[in-house]
Design an enzyme around this catalytic site. Sequence first.
Site, PDB file in Angstrom:
ATOM      1  N   HIS A   9       0.979  -0.897  -0.266  1.00 29.34           N
ATOM      2  CA  HIS A   9       0.114   0.348   0.194  1.00 29.34           C
ATOM      3  C   HIS A   9       0.725   1.002   0.184  1.00 29.34           C
ATOM      4  O   HIS A   9       1.573   1.146   0.225  1.00 29.34           O
ATOM      5  CB  HIS A   9      -0.864   0.069   1.225  1.00 29.34           C
ATOM      6  N   ARG A  60      -5.810   0.506   4.207  1.00 33.25           N
ATOM      7  CA  ARG A  60      -4.254   0.535   3.478  1.00 33.25           C
ATOM      8  C   ARG A  60      -4.133   0.627   1.840  1.00 33.25           C
ATOM      9  O   ARG A  60      -3.966   1.590   0.483  1.00 33.25           O
ATOM     10  CB  ARG A  60      -3.233   1.679   3.939  1.00 33.25           C
ATOM     11  N   HIS A 181       0.779  -5.544   2.128  1.00 27.99           N
ATOM     12  CA  HIS A 181       1.346  -5.022   3.198  1.00 27.99           C
ATOM     13  C   HIS A 181       3.116  -5.121   3.483  1.00 27.99           C
ATOM     14  O   HIS A 181       3.388  -6.871   3.099  1.00 27.99           O
ATOM     15  CB  HIS A 181       0.650  -5.079   4.596  1.00 27.99           C
TER      16      HIS A 181
HETATM   17  O1  2PG Z   1       3.906  -0.814  11.571  1.00 25.98           O
HETATM   18  C1  2PG Z   1       3.956  -2.198  10.547  1.00 25.98           C
HETATM   19  O2  2PG Z   1       2.767  -2.346  10.749  1.00 25.98           O
HETATM   20  C2  2PG Z   1       5.116  -2.395   9.286  1.00 25.98           C
HETATM   21  C3  2PG Z   1       4.976  -1.933   7.992  1.00 25.98           C
HETATM   22  O3  2PG Z   1       4.394  -0.264   7.995  1.00 25.98           O
HETATM   23  O4  2PG Z   1       6.409  -1.601  10.225  1.00 25.98           O
HETATM   24  P1  2PG Z   1       7.450  -2.661   9.655  1.00 25.98           P
HETATM   25  O5  2PG Z   1       8.171  -1.969   8.979  1.00 25.98           O
HETATM   26  O6  2PG Z   1       8.555  -1.657  11.300  1.00 25.98           O
HETATM   27  O7  2PG Z   1       6.943  -4.216  10.015  1.00 25.98           O
END
Ligand code: 2PG
Length: 248
Positions: A9, A60, A181
């Site tokens: 996203h 998102r 994600h």
């Molecule tokens: O906060 C989160 O859910 C993830 C993606 O934004 O973070 P990270 O990259 O620190 O795993």
Amino acid sequence: MHQLVLLRHGESVWNQENRFTGWTDVPLSDRGLEEAHAAGRLLRARGFHFDLAFSSVQKRAIKTLWSVLEELDCMYIPVQSTWRLNERHYGALQGLNKAQTAARYGEAQVQRWRRAYDEPPPALAAGDPRHEAGDPRYRGLGADVPRTECLRDTVARVLPCWRDAIAPALRGGQRVIVAAHGNSLRALIKLLDGVSDEAIAEVNLPTGQPLVYELDADLRPLRHHYLGDAAAIEASLRAVAAQGRVAA
Ligand SMILES: O=C(O)[C@@H](CO)OP(=O)(O)O
């Protein structure tokens, strides 16, 4: 040959504020919405078309997918939204600022919570109002709504989505896009490329950049590449990696 496009996203408001997000359903920032539309325009300019789309059940990723499909003028294609593609659950870290968490617990600990394959962040306590158990979209999960997840847990719940939905669609000749994600896509990439538990710690994904996989008849990856500008992607990857630093 089969084609699969993976898309993290666009920037969310909590990405912008450098907060752990996980299953918290935060919207795209203005910049993130623009990134999503830019991804769609890029895919259109390169001649991409899709027959089927997948997303998580988080806005998102959904809004990113809508923006892409709008730019491609194919908002009519079927979309399968599933919690299995949700971001990795960040447990009791959800909502906390990553740099402040690093200042409190140390950068090494935050790096393990962010990227170690087997080390989940501290779990949400029973009764914590941040737990998504009462959310109607997770009704079917009953008591299995996670309180935290490590990447191993995320791989385990992404796998059935790949095996039972995405892979059969690809085998059937459909051109597929998955909007999800950073960590659910890292899980999918681990499955696709057979990345080791150690090496997956080094894999990060930039927001809003289409990642194209070309797969053989047995859905083994032949090659993959980002469509967008290499320097911009490199800068974005460095920024994601640095989010857990004290001074980020
Ligand atoms: O906060 C989160 O859910 C993830 C993606 O934004 O973070 P990270 O990259 O620190 O795993």
